[in-house]
Write a protein that holds these residues in place. Structure first.
Motif, PDB file in Angstrom:
ATOM      1  N   LEU A 135      53.979  62.026  76.905  1.00  0.00           N
ATOM      2  CA  LEU A 135      54.820  63.159  77.279  1.00  0.00           C
ATOM      3  C   LEU A 135      56.013  62.607  78.043  1.00  0.00           C
ATOM      4  O   LEU A 135      55.873  62.094  79.150  1.00  0.00           O
ATOM      5  CB  LEU A 135      54.036  64.153  78.132  1.00  0.00           C
ATOM      6  CG  LEU A 135      52.755  64.704  77.496  1.00  0.00           C
ATOM      7  CD1 LEU A 135      51.967  65.534  78.517  1.00  0.00           C
ATOM      8  CD2 LEU A 135      53.068  65.537  76.265  1.00  0.00           C
ATOM      9  N   GLY A 136      57.189  62.684  77.441  1.00  0.00           N
ATOM     10  CA  GLY A 136      58.378  62.077  78.020  1.00  0.00           C
ATOM     11  C   GLY A 136      59.019  61.142  77.011  1.00  0.00           C
ATOM     12  O   GLY A 136      58.384  60.734  76.034  1.00  0.00           O
ATOM     13  N   GLY A 179      58.424  57.770  84.473  1.00  0.00           N
ATOM     14  CA  GLY A 179      58.683  59.196  84.341  1.00  0.00           C
ATOM     15  C   GLY A 179      57.929  59.884  83.225  1.00  0.00           C
ATOM     16  O   GLY A 179      58.101  61.077  83.005  1.00  0.00           O
ATOM     17  N   ALA A 180      57.096  59.141  82.502  1.00  0.00           N
ATOM     18  CA  ALA A 180      56.330  59.710  81.398  1.00  0.00           C
ATOM     19  C   ALA A 180      54.849  59.751  81.747  1.00  0.00           C
ATOM     20  O   ALA A 180      54.369  59.026  82.622  1.00  0.00           O
ATOM     21  CB  ALA A 180      56.546  58.903  80.121  1.00  0.00           C
ATOM     22  N   THR A 181      54.134  60.623  81.059  1.00  0.00           N
ATOM     23  CA  THR A 181      52.687  60.696  81.177  1.00  0.00           C
ATOM     24  C   THR A 181      52.066  60.171  79.884  1.00  0.00           C
ATOM     25  O   THR A 181      52.479  60.574  78.791  1.00  0.00           O
ATOM     26  CB  THR A 181      52.231  62.144  81.422  1.00  0.00           C
ATOM     27  OG1 THR A 181      52.537  62.502  82.777  1.00  0.00           O
ATOM     28  CG2 THR A 181      50.736  62.304  81.212  1.00  0.00           C
ATOM     29  N   PHE A 210      61.096  70.614  82.290  1.00  0.00           N
ATOM     30  CA  PHE A 210      61.767  69.961  83.416  1.00  0.00           C
ATOM     31  C   PHE A 210      61.118  68.623  83.765  1.00  0.00           C
ATOM     32  O   PHE A 210      61.780  67.743  84.311  1.00  0.00           O
ATOM     33  CB  PHE A 210      61.771  70.892  84.635  1.00  0.00           C
ATOM     34  CG  PHE A 210      62.567  72.146  84.432  1.00  0.00           C
ATOM     35  CD1 PHE A 210      63.948  72.094  84.314  1.00  0.00           C
ATOM     36  CD2 PHE A 210      61.938  73.377  84.327  1.00  0.00           C
ATOM     37  CE1 PHE A 210      64.686  73.256  84.102  1.00  0.00           C
ATOM     38  CE2 PHE A 210      62.671  74.539  84.124  1.00  0.00           C
ATOM     39  CZ  PHE A 210      64.047  74.481  84.010  1.00  0.00           C
ATOM     40  N   GLN A 211      59.849  68.479  83.461  1.00  0.00           N
ATOM     41  CA  GLN A 211      59.167  67.218  83.739  1.00  0.00           C
ATOM     42  C   GLN A 211      59.393  66.182  82.639  1.00  0.00           C
ATOM     43  O   GLN A 211      59.579  64.997  82.911  1.00  0.00           O
ATOM     44  CB  GLN A 211      57.653  67.452  83.895  1.00  0.00           C
ATOM     45  CG  GLN A 211      57.245  68.179  85.157  1.00  0.00           C
ATOM     46  CD  GLN A 211      57.408  69.682  85.042  1.00  0.00           C
ATOM     47  OE1 GLN A 211      57.635  70.217  83.953  1.00  0.00           O
ATOM     48  NE2 GLN A 211      57.290  70.386  86.165  1.00  0.00           N
ATOM     49  N   PHE A 212      59.379  66.618  81.364  1.00  0.00           N
ATOM     50  CA  PHE A 212      59.370  65.665  80.253  1.00  0.00           C
ATOM     51  C   PHE A 212      60.530  65.836  79.277  1.00  0.00           C
ATOM     52  O   PHE A 212      60.604  65.120  78.280  1.00  0.00           O
ATOM     53  CB  PHE A 212      58.044  65.766  79.489  1.00  0.00           C
ATOM     54  CG  PHE A 212      56.830  65.581  80.349  1.00  0.00           C
ATOM     55  CD1 PHE A 212      56.670  64.442  81.123  1.00  0.00           C
ATOM     56  CD2 PHE A 212      55.840  66.565  80.419  1.00  0.00           C
ATOM     57  CE1 PHE A 212      55.548  64.270  81.925  1.00  0.00           C
ATOM     58  CE2 PHE A 212      54.721  66.405  81.219  1.00  0.00           C
ATOM     59  CZ  PHE A 212      54.572  65.247  81.973  1.00  0.00           C
ATOM     60  N   GLY A 213      61.429  66.770  79.545  1.00  0.00           N
ATOM     61  CA  GLY A 213      62.619  66.901  78.733  1.00  0.00           C
ATOM     62  C   GLY A 213      62.395  67.376  77.318  1.00  0.00           C
ATOM     63  O   GLY A 213      63.248  67.180  76.448  1.00  0.00           O
ATOM     64  N   GLY A 214      61.265  68.020  77.064  1.00  0.00           N
ATOM     65  CA  GLY A 214      61.002  68.541  75.730  1.00  0.00           C
ATOM     66  C   GLY A 214      60.698  67.470  74.699  1.00  0.00           C
ATOM     67  O   GLY A 214      60.817  67.719  73.491  1.00  0.00           O
ATOM     68  N   ILE A 215      60.280  66.290  75.139  1.00  0.00           N
ATOM     69  CA  ILE A 215      59.988  65.178  74.227  1.00  0.00           C
ATOM     70  C   ILE A 215      58.526  64.770  74.374  1.00  0.00           C
ATOM     71  O   ILE A 215      58.011  64.637  75.485  1.00  0.00           O
ATOM     72  CB  ILE A 215      60.890  63.969  74.521  1.00  0.00           C
ATOM     73  CG1 ILE A 215      62.362  64.344  74.304  1.00  0.00           C
ATOM     74  CG2 ILE A 215      60.522  62.775  73.638  1.00  0.00           C
ATOM     75  CD1 ILE A 215      63.335  63.244  74.684  1.00  0.00           C
ATOM     76  N   PHE A 216      57.871  64.594  73.249  1.00  0.00           N
ATOM     77  CA  PHE A 216      56.536  64.006  73.251  1.00  0.00           C
ATOM     78  C   PHE A 216      56.383  63.153  71.998  1.00  0.00           C
ATOM     79  O   PHE A 216      57.146  63.284  71.029  1.00  0.00           O
ATOM     80  CB  PHE A 216      55.445  65.087  73.321  1.00  0.00           C
ATOM     81  CG  PHE A 216      55.272  65.881  72.055  1.00  0.00           C
ATOM     82  CD1 PHE A 216      54.274  65.563  71.129  1.00  0.00           C
ATOM     83  CD2 PHE A 216      56.078  66.975  71.785  1.00  0.00           C
ATOM     84  CE1 PHE A 216      54.099  66.305  69.965  1.00  0.00           C
ATOM     85  CE2 PHE A 216      55.917  67.730  70.626  1.00  0.00           C
ATOM     86  CZ  PHE A 216      54.930  67.390  69.718  1.00  0.00           C
TER      87      PHE A 216
END
Length: 475
Positions: free
Chosen positions: A294-295, A57-59, A271-277
């Motif tokens: 990202l994620g 689910g992460a990039t 919505f893709q990464f939940g505001g986390i990097f």
């Protein structure tokens, strides 16, 4: 294997073989130095970050040092001076913007529609780059946690600097749309930046313009476009299509804004990464990679220590910057005593190179480091770096450990890669890579030089920032 090692030796002036050693009560680390060749640092033929993938689910994007593709410095002294000049310009711009946000409303939160456009200053050296796809065009952009707007150079280009990738042509992209001047998106950006209605003269486009205070600038139109982050597709991504850009941006296509406000890539991909990097910066400037994730799945990381989180300071709430509370610093086993820790608000920034501390903290750090490193010859200072040593001819040195302590008791060890900057190629002038601010009421900055070999995790929804030790490389 022997041929590979030989090729690495030929590309380096000074390789640092760093092994953690124990001295006393783990007060010091041993730094092994070996001079292995002569000649200038060379840009790698694999200088651009090309690798990326999706996992759990992460990039994951490969991060390279900006200098990987640059051979414009005649000496290390010339390079360091450019770094310091760039840092000074950026810090001046950061402080100007911080004061603007502080003065806009003492403790009043702006509405969600008020989105600041901000960016870093004079992006020339000690910055980090990644590759993305915009409208199916590959772009190399500078990663900047002090920026919100992601922008690239665009055709028709009235005034653009040279870049390595082809300049983005929106007329050939089926997914590109100009943002209209009368749209809520355009209005919110204009209100937030203090720019009055700024529409195109011959078409109702939403124009933007930003100057950095050092002569660098970008201006153009805001648009919606499809962005591809290692296979994660985001439609309708708001970005700046820069048609007039000036500055030493080092041949990149533009800039990726990772700031806190709604215009940044992090907010637009919530919505893709939940505001986390998170990132782990390359430990070396040449032939070295890191990663931008990202994620938030921690199983992707290769950290050697558990992640410890400290609180982000949201003051002012609408600021794009990431502030932390620095509560202490230890040199070896000695905890520093300084009045500056009573208001230890610091900015952590990916675009500033050298960490800056308020005078009371820096003086305490410098004096204690000098005391514990007194067996080595002192060398003249260099510009803002006033704590320097002559290590020429030595094979190893024993260095006091350095530890930053943040709110909540979060302890972060500074890696040996982030301790010294080598002014002279023969190590006859090696300087502590930290500097003092001028005034006690200024905000300290944790620069990227002291973030090497750390996994730094930004949880924007949780308003927290995490640290873990990690040998940075491509995941």
């Amino acid at each position: 294997m022997a041929e590979h090692l030989l090729s690495l030796c030929c590309c380096s002036l000074l390789l640092l073989f760093m092994v953690v050693g124990v001295a006393g009560k783990e007060e010091k680390i041993v730094l092994y130095l070996q001079k292995v060749g002569l000649g200038e640092e060379r840009a790698s033929q694999y200088c651009l970050p090309k690798r990326s993938r999706r996992e759990k689910g992460a990039t994951i994007l490969e991060v390279k040092h900006h200098s990987s593709c640059t051979t414009s410095f005649s000496t290390r002294e010339d390079k360091l001076m450019k770094i310091i000049e760039s840092d000074n310009s950026r810090i001046s711009s950061l402080y100007h913007r911080i004061k603007n946000f502080d003065s806009r409303s003492p403790k009043t939160v702006l509405s969600e529609s008020q989105i600041p456009i901000t960016s870093g200053a004079k992006l020339q050296t000690l910055n980090y780059i990644v590759s993305i796809k915009l409208g199916n065009n590959e772009m190399t952009v500078i990663v900047d946690t002090g920026s919100d707007l992601t922008w690239v150079q665009c055709q028709p280009c009235s005034s653009c600097y040279n870049q390595q990738d082809p300049i983005f042509n929106p007329s050939t992209s089926q997914s590109y749309q100009q943002i209209p001047c009368n749209s809520p998106t355009c209005s919110s950006v204009q209100i937030a930046t203090g720019i009055s209605s700024f529409c195109g003269s011959d078409q109702p486009s939403c124009n933007y313009s930003f100057s950095y205070g050092d002569g660098s600038h970008t201006s153009g139109v805001l648009g919606w476009e499809q962005i591809d982050l290692a296979g994660t597709i985001i439609d309708g991504f708001v970005f700046g299509c820069g048609q007039s850009n000036y500055g030493l941006f080092g041949g990149t296509s533009g800039l990726m804004g990772l700031g806190r406000t709604q215009l940044s890539l992090i907010s637009q991909t919530i919505f893709q990464f939940g505001g986390i990097f998170s990132y782990c910066l390359p430990p070396r400037e040449y032939d070295s990679s890191g990663s931008l994730v990202l994620g938030g799945d921690p199983s992707i990381f290769k950290n050697n220590t558990p992640v410890s989180y400290t609180r982000m300071i949201l003051d002012p709430p609408e600021s794009p910057f990431y502030f932390l509370n620095l509560t202490g610093i230890s040199i070896g086993a000695v905890a520093l005593q300084a009045s500056g820790f009573y208001n230890g608000k610091v900015l952590i920034d990916s675009g500033t190179a050298i960490t800056r501390l308020v005078p009371s903290i820096y003086i305490a750090l410098r004096d204690e480091f000098m005391r514990q490193f007194s067996e080595y010859l002192v060398a003249p200072g260099y510009s803002i770096l006033d704590t320097c040593f002559n290590l020429a001819g030595l094979r190893e040195v024993s260095i006091p450990t350095m530890k930053f302590v943040f709110e909540g008791g979060v302890e972060v060890d500074v890696d040996v890669n982030g301790m010294f900057y080598y002014v002279k190629e023969d190590a006859s002038q090696v300087c502590l890579a930290l500097a003092s601010l001028t005034y006690e009421d200024e905000v300290g900055i944790i620069g990227n030089y002291q973030q090497k070999n750390l996994r730094v995790i930004y949880d924007t929804l949780g308003s927290r920032l995490g640290f873990a030790e990690e040998t940075c490389g491509w995941l």
